[in-house]
Write a protein that holds these residues in place. Structure first.
Motif, PDB file in Angstrom:
ATOM      1  N   GLY A  19       0.794  -1.181   0.016  1.00 42.48           N
ATOM      2  CA  GLY A  19      -0.047  -0.224   0.142  1.00 42.48           C
ATOM      3  C   GLY A  19       0.923   1.199  -0.142  1.00 42.48           C
ATOM      4  N   THR A  20       2.029   1.363   0.598  1.00 40.89           N
ATOM      5  CA  THR A  20       2.832   2.283   0.717  1.00 40.89           C
ATOM      6  C   THR A  20       3.553   2.694  -0.677  1.00 40.89           C
ATOM      7  N   ILE A  21       3.812   1.637  -1.314  1.00 39.24           N
ATOM      8  CA  ILE A  21       4.404   1.731  -2.663  1.00 39.24           C
ATOM      9  C   ILE A  21       3.380   2.127  -3.611  1.00 39.24           C
ATOM     10  N   ILE A  22       2.265   1.490  -3.557  1.00 35.79           N
ATOM     11  CA  ILE A  22       1.155   1.977  -4.262  1.00 35.79           C
ATOM     12  C   ILE A  22       0.811   3.575  -4.233  1.00 35.79           C
ATOM     13  N   CYS A  23       0.532   3.749  -3.042  1.00 35.01           N
ATOM     14  CA  CYS A  23       0.261   5.488  -2.559  1.00 35.01           C
ATOM     15  C   CYS A  23       1.644   6.408  -3.513  1.00 35.01           C
ATOM     16  N   TYR A  24       2.654   5.763  -3.207  1.00 33.81           N
ATOM     17  CA  TYR A  24       3.865   6.655  -3.795  1.00 33.81           C
ATOM     18  C   TYR A  24       3.832   6.532  -5.341  1.00 33.81           C
ATOM     19  N   LEU A  25       3.610   5.501  -6.158  1.00 34.75           N
ATOM     20  CA  LEU A  25       3.354   5.497  -7.460  1.00 34.75           C
ATOM     21  C   LEU A  25       2.243   6.109  -7.874  1.00 34.75           C
ATOM     22  N   GLY A  26       1.231   6.032  -7.296  1.00 32.57           N
ATOM     23  CA  GLY A  26      -0.066   6.706  -7.728  1.00 32.57           C
ATOM     24  C   GLY A  26       0.297   8.381  -7.651  1.00 32.57           C
ATOM     25  N   LEU A  27       1.007   8.789  -6.581  1.00 30.52           N
ATOM     26  CA  LEU A  27       1.475  10.460  -6.459  1.00 30.52           C
ATOM     27  C   LEU A  27       2.397  10.796  -7.791  1.00 30.52           C
ATOM     28  N   TYR A  28       3.202   9.912  -7.934  1.00 27.56           N
ATOM     29  CA  TYR A  28       4.388   9.886  -8.980  1.00 27.56           C
ATOM     30  C   TYR A  28       3.583  10.021 -10.255  1.00 27.56           C
ATOM     31  N   LEU A  29       2.648   9.367 -10.555  1.00 27.58           N
ATOM     32  CA  LEU A  29       1.825   9.175 -11.790  1.00 27.58           C
ATOM     33  C   LEU A  29       1.025  10.564 -11.893  1.00 27.58           C
ATOM     34  N   ILE A  30       0.633  10.976 -10.857  1.00 26.80           N
ATOM     35  CA  ILE A  30      -0.352  12.251 -10.883  1.00 26.80           C
ATOM     36  C   ILE A  30       0.611  13.557 -11.304  1.00 26.80           C
ATOM     37  N   TYR A  31       1.505  13.680 -10.383  1.00 24.22           N
ATOM     38  CA  TYR A  31       2.474  14.764 -10.323  1.00 24.22           C
ATOM     39  C   TYR A  31       3.616  14.928 -11.392  1.00 24.22           C
ATOM     40  N   ARG A  32       4.224  13.569 -11.917  1.00 19.70           N
ATOM     41  CA  ARG A  32       5.194  13.466 -12.909  1.00 19.70           C
ATOM     42  C   ARG A  32       6.428  14.361 -12.443  1.00 19.70           C
ATOM     43  N   PRO A  33       6.992  14.245 -11.185  1.00 19.61           N
ATOM     44  CA  PRO A  33       7.966  15.135 -10.856  1.00 19.61           C
ATOM     45  C   PRO A  33       9.481  14.787 -11.587  1.00 19.61           C
ATOM     46  N   GLN A  34      10.319  15.647 -11.824  1.00 24.25           N
ATOM     47  CA  GLN A  34      11.626  15.464 -12.195  1.00 24.25           C
ATOM     48  C   GLN A  34      12.527  14.799 -11.270  1.00 24.25           C
ATOM     49  N   PHE A  35      13.337  14.062 -11.797  1.00 23.33           N
ATOM     50  CA  PHE A  35      14.275  13.343 -10.880  1.00 23.33           C
ATOM     51  C   PHE A  35      15.411  14.612 -10.241  1.00 23.33           C
ATOM     52  N   ARG A  36      15.523  14.613  -8.986  1.00 21.37           N
ATOM     53  CA  ARG A  36      16.361  15.401  -8.309  1.00 21.37           C
ATOM     54  C   ARG A  36      17.654  14.746  -7.903  1.00 21.37           C
TER      55      ARG A  36
END
Length: 434
Positions: free
Chosen positions: A160-177
């Motif tokens: 669930g923790t991983i899915i939460c992060y992946l969902g946020l990543y797909l929504i916000y599409r951040p750049q790698f820092r």
């Protein structure tokens, strides 16, 4: 009226039936384990929430002190307070009926309150979707250490923790820092931390379940042993042997002893198969055992086709003669009923005597509770010199029974080892005593 008895299973078979293999027993064991595990989870969840509250305060204080960005201290304080709020809510829920009923749900709530809330909050406020792998690992290890059960729930919380992060990543599409290698490295650490935690919880819970079942089987074995001992010795004597394993001998001033013998059993054995003979004898003696229990009488032993019982020991009772008389009359009725149901023609001869005896347990092996004294010998002679289908009593027993029972004087008879004795035949209870 003697109740009819089902001869489908004997007392002996019931005694040695291995209850641990019974399906119902196995189901009750599983339910007991679940109940024990539920209480364990609740206690550990409360402990974890308290620890996480303390950890949250220290980490929040450190981030506030170490953050040099504009408004960084305020944001660190807000994030810290938000996480503390969710942890505190989980602590409260653990103390409610909801928490008691659904501890696994409380487990997930606590896990995601720490790992997912901070990801969502920072993503919404700052478009910051970096994985907080350090916090994830801390949470996974803490829960695996404090709550090492429900390995599937641990796995669900991690997924669930991983899915939460992946969902946020797909929504916000951040750049790698950071360099990709750093993400891969952190991801590998997090992955193996999660795998090791789940695997260790799985092994621990499997071990706990085995230990629980071993304890249950030991308890059942102890109860079976206790049951077997109480089928051999009276409760009082069994307790004495446990506390002081020495020779036990007690004197009783007045008890009533009964001997019963099946007439013609020796002749019957000559033309009946041994298994059938033993089964018939067992069924009759099981009937006598039930009557002894019904009347509160202590069965002493069986000798071949003879049955011996006594009233008035090991616990004293003033109506010992009456109890034995009632049992003797019921034994006659039980044999008659058995003959009708099994198409047999058994007859019994019963002898009763009242007086002092010595009772105790002797020997080291195959020990048994037994009686000694002239009263025992007299009761045996009352039976062996009696009349088939009748109950013969000595004069001492007659004196105690004559007010309430119909007795017929048989007169003087020659008794082996005793000389001439006046004996009586017990015919039944008087009408005003029925």
């Amino acid at each position: 009226m003697i109740p009819k008895r089902d001869f489908g299973i004997t007392r002996l078979e019931a005694l040695f039936t291995p209850e641990i293999l019974d399906l119902q027993m196995d189901v009750s064991l599983v339910e007991s384990y679940r109940e024990q595990r539920r209480r364990f989870i609740l206690k550990r969840l409360e402990l974890q929430t308290q620890i996480m509250l303390i950890v949250g305060v220290t980490l929040t204080a450190f981030f506030i002190w170490n953050n040099q960005q504009p408004n960084g201290k305020i944001y660190a304080l807000k994030i810290g307070l938000l996480i503390e709020f969710f942890i505190f809510i989980c602590w409260l829920l653990c103390r409610t009926k909801i928490g008691e009923r659904y501890p696994h749900v409380m487990f997930l709530n606590l896990s995601w309150s720490v790992t997912c809330v901070i990801q969502i909050y920072t993503a919404v406020l700052f478009d910051f979707v970096e994985p907080f792998t350090n916090i994830w690992n801390l949470m996974f290890i803490t829960q695996a250490t404090l709550i090492p059960v429900l390995w599937r729930t641990h796995l669900i919380s991690q997924i669930g923790t991983i899915i939460c992060y992946l969902g946020l990543y797909l929504i916000y599409r951040p750049q790698f820092r950071h360099p990709l290698s750093l993400y891969i490295e952190n991801g590998m650490y997090c992955f193996w931390t999660a795998i090791i935690c789940v695997f260790s919880v799985y092994l621990y819970e499997k071990l706990r379940k085995k230990e629980f079942r071993a304890r249950q089987e030991l308890e059942i074995a102890q109860k079976q042993s206790e049951k077997l001992i109480l089928n051999i010795l009276p409760q009082v004597i069994a307790d004495q042997l446990k506390q002081q394993p020495t020779t036990i001998a007690d004197s009783f001033l007045e008890v009533t002893v009964l001997f019963a013998d099946i007439v013609g059993f020796t002749e019957l054995s000559s033309h009946t198969s041994p298994p059938q003979l033993v089964e018939l004898l067992n069924e009759i003696f099981c009937l006598f055992d039930e009557l002894a229990e019904l009347h509160g009488i202590e069965k002493i032993k069986t000798i071949g086709d003879a049955y011996m019982a006594v009233a008035g020991l090991p616990s004293h009772r003033s109506d010992h003669a009456i109890a034995i008389a009632n049992m003797a009359l019921d034994m006659q009725q039980a044999v008659n009923q058995f003959n009708q149901e099994q198409n047999q023609s058994f007859r019994i001869r019963i002898g009763i005597s009242t007086g002092p005896v010595v009772a105790g347990v002797i020997g080291l092996k195959k020990f048994a509770y037994d009686l000694w004294g002239d009263t025992v010998n007299t009761a045996s002679r009352m039976e062996s010199h009696g009349i088939p289908d009748f109950i013969q009593v000595c004069e001492a027993s007659y004196d105690l029974l004559k007010e309430d029972y119909l007795l017929q004087k048989r007169g003087l008879i020659q008794v082996k080892g005793k000389g001439e004795m006046i004996t009586y035949l017990l015919l039944g209870a008087k009408l005003n005593n029925q």
